[in-house]
Design an enzyme around this catalytic site. Structure first.
Site, PDB file in Angstrom:
ATOM      1  N   TYR A  97       0.858  -1.198   0.000  1.00 23.97           N
ATOM      2  CA  TYR A  97       0.000   0.000   0.000  1.00 23.97           C
ATOM      3  C   TYR A  97       0.887   1.238   0.000  1.00 23.97           C
ATOM      4  CZ  TYR A  97      -4.976  -0.331  -0.081  1.00 23.97           C
ATOM      5  OH  TYR A  97      -6.260  -0.449  -0.526  1.00 23.97           O
ATOM      6  N   LYS A 135      -0.217  -0.149 -25.091  1.00 23.92           N
ATOM      7  CA  LYS A 135      -0.484  -0.288 -26.534  1.00 23.92           C
ATOM      8  C   LYS A 135       0.858  -0.205 -27.271  1.00 23.92           C
ATOM      9  CE  LYS A 135      -5.273   1.216 -26.225  1.00 23.92           C
ATOM     10  NZ  LYS A 135      -5.619   2.093 -25.106  1.00 23.92           N
ATOM     11  N   GLU A 141      -0.487   4.762  -0.734  1.00 22.94           N
ATOM     12  CA  GLU A 141      -1.285   5.963  -1.039  1.00 22.94           C
ATOM     13  C   GLU A 141      -0.420   7.200  -0.842  1.00 22.94           C
ATOM     14  OE1 GLU A 141      -4.658   5.806   1.513  1.00 22.94           O
ATOM     15  OE2 GLU A 141      -5.776   4.454   0.201  1.00 22.94           O
ATOM     16  N   ARG A 194      -0.351  -3.174 -18.594  1.00 25.96           N
ATOM     17  CA  ARG A 194      -1.660  -2.514 -18.712  1.00 25.96           C
ATOM     18  C   ARG A 194      -1.730  -1.395 -17.682  1.00 25.96           C
ATOM     19  NH1 ARG A 194      -5.789  -3.572 -21.473  1.00 25.96           N
ATOM     20  NH2 ARG A 194      -4.558  -5.267 -22.311  1.00 25.96           N
ATOM     21  N   THR A 238      -2.254   5.371 -22.373  1.00 27.85           N
ATOM     22  CA  THR A 238      -2.144   4.053 -21.758  1.00 27.85           C
ATOM     23  C   THR A 238      -0.682   3.648 -21.930  1.00 27.85           C
ATOM     24  OG1 THR A 238      -2.753   3.017 -23.852  1.00 27.85           O
ATOM     25  CG2 THR A 238      -4.514   3.338 -22.253  1.00 27.85           C
ATOM     26  N   ASP A 259      -4.961  12.768 -25.957  1.00 27.42           N
ATOM     27  CA  ASP A 259      -4.977  11.374 -25.506  1.00 27.42           C
ATOM     28  C   ASP A 259      -4.170  10.582 -26.532  1.00 27.42           C
ATOM     29  OD1 ASP A 259      -5.491   8.747 -24.948  1.00 27.42           O
ATOM     30  OD2 ASP A 259      -7.630   9.015 -24.571  1.00 27.42           O
TER      31      ASP A 259
HETATM   32  N1  PLP Z   1      -7.996   6.496 -24.636  1.00 29.35           N
HETATM   33  C1  PLP Z   1      -7.911   5.907 -25.835  1.00 29.35           C
HETATM   34  C2  PLP Z   1      -7.651   6.753 -27.044  1.00 29.35           C
HETATM   35  C3  PLP Z   1      -8.078   4.525 -25.948  1.00 29.35           C
HETATM   36  O1  PLP Z   1      -8.023   3.937 -27.146  1.00 29.35           O
HETATM   37  C4  PLP Z   1      -8.336   3.776 -24.784  1.00 29.35           C
HETATM   38  C5  PLP Z   1      -8.519   2.311 -24.825  1.00 29.35           C
HETATM   39  O2  PLP Z   1      -8.786   1.684 -25.761  1.00 29.35           O
HETATM   40  C6  PLP Z   1      -8.431   4.448 -23.562  1.00 29.35           C
HETATM   41  C7  PLP Z   1      -8.262   5.808 -23.519  1.00 29.35           C
HETATM   42  C8  PLP Z   1      -8.818   3.733 -22.304  1.00 29.35           C
HETATM   43  O3  PLP Z   1      -7.794   2.946 -21.842  1.00 29.35           O
HETATM   44  P1  PLP Z   1      -8.111   1.776 -20.782  1.00 29.35           P
HETATM   45  O4  PLP Z   1      -8.796   0.695 -21.526  1.00 29.35           O
HETATM   46  O5  PLP Z   1      -6.729   1.414 -20.315  1.00 29.35           O
HETATM   47  O6  PLP Z   1      -8.946   2.375 -19.710  1.00 29.35           O
END
Ligand code: PLP
Length: 416
Positions: free
Chosen positions: A54, A229, A56, A235, A226, A200
């Site tokens: 833990y 990918k 936090e 993950r 993320t 993103d």
């Molecule tokens: N943002 C984008 C552009 C994504 O393609 C994804 C997942 O496919 C996410 C956010 C969300 O990621 P997670 O599945 O790890 O929550």
């Protein structure tokens, strides 16, 4: 004795699930654009005693004792993320991409504020304002689409939508947009309407790290991603931001939207970020795009129509309408010949998300396996055979044989 044998002593059913999944990965061509095969070092780190802790809070300021070693892991992950992406601040605690995005919204917005993201069928993500997601439930979500002719971003239209809805935050990036993104143009729109910009880069973070995709960091207040990918880590999620938001962003992640961080995953992120800073990773990222372009060209030579006419990234979208097919059927047919891909809406799709008019293909995983342009041509040939001979058992049988032959030359996790 392998880790799986150790699991089998306690839980043979779950051990079998793991063996079956490993077999599936080894014996199918993985074309899901959002998936990858992280290194053994990343996998091993994720499966260590660091999961017990833990922690936090943040390094040096925890709500629990005994954090002296996990602090080092998080500090390394943060330093490596900042160095790799030349970012002023990094938060490596988000459990996944969705949590990273939610934390940015919690940091930058008040409930009811207007946000502007890419429409989901145009390639945007669920967390960019969809009604079913907290981003659509808490905020006043507006959307831009793509140019109908080019099927690419149209900054004239984006600016017009932004002028009308006056968003506090503009969101760039998505899950199925196959083209590079002009972040300077997004910045100009944001500046014109007085909005902040969040990029993103979940899908293309590895391409940014490998310098084969436009870098969003100089243009955006917030960059989310993320780590599993194209970045090829465990993950998880991560946020980069300008120094002036560092404190409020950290507070938005914890205690804002999360509790205890996953220290085993944070350590695995550190390992992946170290790997991503090596020259071999830049070569990997560059090969992902070369493979994607080769796959696109070979599909087009076989008369398949690609959304936007091609790709600049790791992914491409096949429009199945000219073949009279739908994404759900093609996903199933490909799976039956051991090719894994996913149905996906295409821009201006009239089919619902459970059916779709498209199939999304991506090259990060097959590139990790060592495949190059020649193998992409073979894969395109196999896909074309399947979609042009739907229902033919003889064609399916021949394609399955060719898939097995192809995969035999590219072993996956041989010592697992
Ligand atoms: N943002 C984008 C552009 C994504 O393609 C994804 C997942 O496919 C996410 C956010 C969300 O990621 P997670 O599945 O790890 O929550």
């Amino acid at each position: 004795m392998s880790g799986i044998d150790e699991i089998a002593k306690v839980d043979p059913e779950i051990a079998q699930v793991i063996r079956d999944e490993l077999y599936r990965l080894r014996h199918k061509i993985e074309l899901i654009a959002s998936e990858n095969f992280p290194s053994r070092a990343v996998l091993e780190t994720a499966g260590t005693v660091l999961t017990n802790k833990y922690a936090e809070g943040y390094p040096g300021h925890r709500w629990y004792g005994g954090c002296e070693f996990v602090d080092v892991a998080e500090e390394l992950a943060v330093a490596r993320a900042k160095s790799l992406f030349e970012a002023e601040h990094a938060n490596v605690q988000p459990h996944a991409g969705a949590q990273a995005n939610t934390a940015v919204y919690f940091c930058a917005l008040q409930p009811g504020d207007a946000i502007l993201g890419m429409e989901k069928t145009a390639g945007g993500h669920l967390t960019h304002g969809t009604a079913a997601n907290i981003s659509g439930a808490l905020y006043d979500a507006h959307f831009y689409s793509l140019n109908r002719e080019t099927e690419m971003l149209d900054f004239g239209e984006i600016a017009e939508v932004a002028r009308n809805c006056r968003p506090k935050l503009i969101i760039a990036g998505g899950s199925s947009y196959p083209r590079d993104i002009d972040f300077a143009a997004f910045r100009a729109v944001a500046d014109e309407v007085g909005a902040m910009l969040m990029v993103d880069m979940a899908h293309f973070a590895g391409l940014v790290a490998g310098k084969v995709h436009t870098d969003p960091v100089p243009y955006a207040e917030f960059v989310t991603t993320t780590t599993h990918k194209t970045l090829r880590g465990p993950r998880g999620g991560m946020i980069l931001c300008r120094e002036r938001f560092a404190q409020s962003l950290d507070h938005a992640v914890f205690p804002g939207v999360q509790g205890g961080p996953l220290m085993h995953i944070i350590a695995a992120k550190a390992v992946a970020l170290k790997e991503a800073s090596q020259p071999e990773f830049a070569a990997y990222a560059s090969q992902i795009v070369k493979n994607s372009r080769a796959l696109a060209a070979a599909l087009q030579e076989r008369d398949l129509r690609l959304v936007s006419g091609g790709t600049d990234t790791h992914l491409l979208l096949v429009d199945l309408r000219p073949l009279g097919l739908t994404g759900d059927n093609v996903e199933e047919a490909l799976d039956a010949v051991k090719i894994t891909a996913n149905k996906n809406n295409i821009p201006f799709d009239d089919k619902p998300p459970a059916i779709t008019s498209g199939i999304r293909l991506g090259t990060p995983a097959v590139t990790t396996r060592g495949m190059r342009e020649a193998e992409m041509v073979e894969i395109a040939d196999l896909i074309a055979l399947v979609v042009k001979n739907m229902g033919s058992q003889e064609v399916m049988r021949r394609v399955r044989e060719r898939v097995e032959e192809l995969l035999a030359g590219f072993p996956l996790y041989p010592d697992l």
